[in-house]
Structures are given as C-alpha cells and as structure tokens.
Write a protein that holds these residues in place. Structure first.
Motif, short mmCIF file in Angstrom:
data_model
loop_
_atom_site.label_atom_id
_atom_site.label_comp_id
_atom_site.label_asym_id
_atom_site.label_seq_id
_atom_site.Cartn_x
_atom_site.Cartn_y
_atom_site.Cartn_z
N TYR A 19 0.83 -1.20 0.00
CA TYR A 19 0.00 0.00 0.00
C TYR A 19 0.87 1.26 0.00
O TYR A 19 0.62 2.20 -0.74
CB TYR A 19 -0.91 -0.01 1.23
CG TYR A 19 -1.64 1.28 1.46
CD1 TYR A 19 -2.77 1.60 0.71
CD2 TYR A 19 -1.21 2.19 2.41
CE1 TYR A 19 -3.44 2.79 0.90
CE2 TYR A 19 -1.87 3.38 2.62
CZ TYR A 19 -2.99 3.68 1.86
OH TYR A 19 -3.64 4.86 2.05
N GLN A 20 1.91 1.23 0.82
CA GLN A 20 2.81 2.38 0.94
C GLN A 20 3.52 2.67 -0.38
O GLN A 20 3.80 3.83 -0.71
CB GLN A 20 3.84 2.08 2.03
CG GLN A 20 4.52 3.26 2.61
CD GLN A 20 5.42 2.87 3.78
OE1 GLN A 20 5.87 1.73 3.88
NE2 GLN A 20 5.67 3.80 4.64
N ALA A 21 3.79 1.64 -1.16
CA ALA A 21 4.46 1.83 -2.45
C ALA A 21 3.53 2.52 -3.46
O ALA A 21 4.00 3.18 -4.38
CB ALA A 21 4.93 0.48 -2.99
N LYS A 22 2.22 2.38 -3.28
CA LYS A 22 1.26 2.94 -4.23
C LYS A 22 0.79 4.34 -3.86
O LYS A 22 0.39 5.10 -4.74
CB LYS A 22 0.02 2.05 -4.31
CG LYS A 22 0.26 0.70 -4.90
CD LYS A 22 -1.02 -0.10 -4.89
CE LYS A 22 -0.78 -1.55 -5.15
NZ LYS A 22 -2.01 -2.33 -5.00
N VAL A 23 0.81 4.67 -2.57
CA VAL A 23 0.20 5.91 -2.09
C VAL A 23 1.26 6.85 -1.54
O VAL A 23 2.15 6.43 -0.80
CB VAL A 23 -0.85 5.59 -0.99
CG1 VAL A 23 -1.49 6.85 -0.45
CG2 VAL A 23 -1.89 4.64 -1.52
N ARG A 24 1.14 8.11 -1.89
CA ARG A 24 2.08 9.11 -1.36
C ARG A 24 1.84 9.34 0.11
O ARG A 24 0.74 9.16 0.62
CB ARG A 24 1.90 10.45 -2.08
CG ARG A 24 2.22 10.38 -3.56
CD ARG A 24 2.11 11.72 -4.19
NE ARG A 24 0.87 12.40 -3.75
CZ ARG A 24 0.39 13.48 -4.29
NH1 ARG A 24 1.01 14.05 -5.27
NH2 ARG A 24 -0.72 14.02 -3.84
N ARG A 25 2.86 9.76 0.81
CA ARG A 25 2.75 10.00 2.25
C ARG A 25 1.81 11.15 2.55
O ARG A 25 0.96 11.08 3.41
CB ARG A 25 4.14 10.29 2.82
CG ARG A 25 4.09 10.57 4.31
CD ARG A 25 5.47 10.78 4.86
NE ARG A 25 6.05 9.48 5.15
CZ ARG A 25 7.30 9.29 5.49
NH1 ARG A 25 8.11 10.30 5.57
NH2 ARG A 25 7.74 8.09 5.76
N TRP A 26 1.95 12.25 1.86
CA TRP A 26 1.10 13.43 2.06
C TRP A 26 0.11 13.47 0.92
O TRP A 26 0.43 13.82 -0.21
CB TRP A 26 1.93 14.70 2.07
CG TRP A 26 2.77 14.87 3.27
CD1 TRP A 26 3.94 14.22 3.55
CD2 TRP A 26 2.54 15.74 4.35
NE1 TRP A 26 4.44 14.64 4.73
CE2 TRP A 26 3.60 15.58 5.26
CE3 TRP A 26 1.53 16.66 4.65
CZ2 TRP A 26 3.68 16.30 6.44
CZ3 TRP A 26 1.63 17.38 5.83
CH2 TRP A 26 2.68 17.19 6.71
N LEU A 27 -1.14 13.15 1.19
CA LEU A 27 -2.17 13.16 0.16
C LEU A 27 -2.60 14.56 -0.19
O LEU A 27 -2.75 15.41 0.56
CB LEU A 27 -3.38 12.35 0.60
CG LEU A 27 -3.12 10.86 0.75
CD1 LEU A 27 -4.36 10.17 1.30
CD2 LEU A 27 -2.72 10.24 -0.55
#
Length: 56
Positions: free
Chosen positions: A48-56
């Motif tokens: 999940y972390q690989a797909k989604v940026r830390r700060w949306l």
C-alpha cells in the motif's frame, strides 16, 4: 493552508512556522503511525505504501 496564511501575512516567520509543522508531522506523527501499521499489516502495508504518497 499554512502556506497561504504565511503569504497573506507576508512574514518570513510564518514561513518558518509552516516548515516546523511539516517537520513535526513527519517526525512525531507520520513515522510512528507507519511503524505501527507495518507491525499490524506487514507486507500488505508495504505494498500500500508503495502505491500511495505519504502526504495526500
């Protein structure tokens, strides 16, 4: 929002405040939460972390 407020006030001190906020959030909020999620969800969280940026 903090950056907009800093520009509105036209004060360098408010820009420093926005920078301090970002550093604080990364160090004391986001990293501990990511560690907890990694302990609970393991590799699923890493994917999940690989797909989604830390700060949306």
């Amino acid at each position: 929002m903090l950056l907009g407020w800093a520009v509105f006030l036209a004060s360098p001190l408010t820009l420093i405040g926005a920078l301090v906020f970002v550093v604080y959030m990364n160090r004391f909020q986001i990293k501990p939460k990511e560690s907890a999620l990694l302990n609970v969800f393991g590799t699923a969280f890493l994917q999940y972390q690989a797909k989604v940026r830390r700060w949306l």
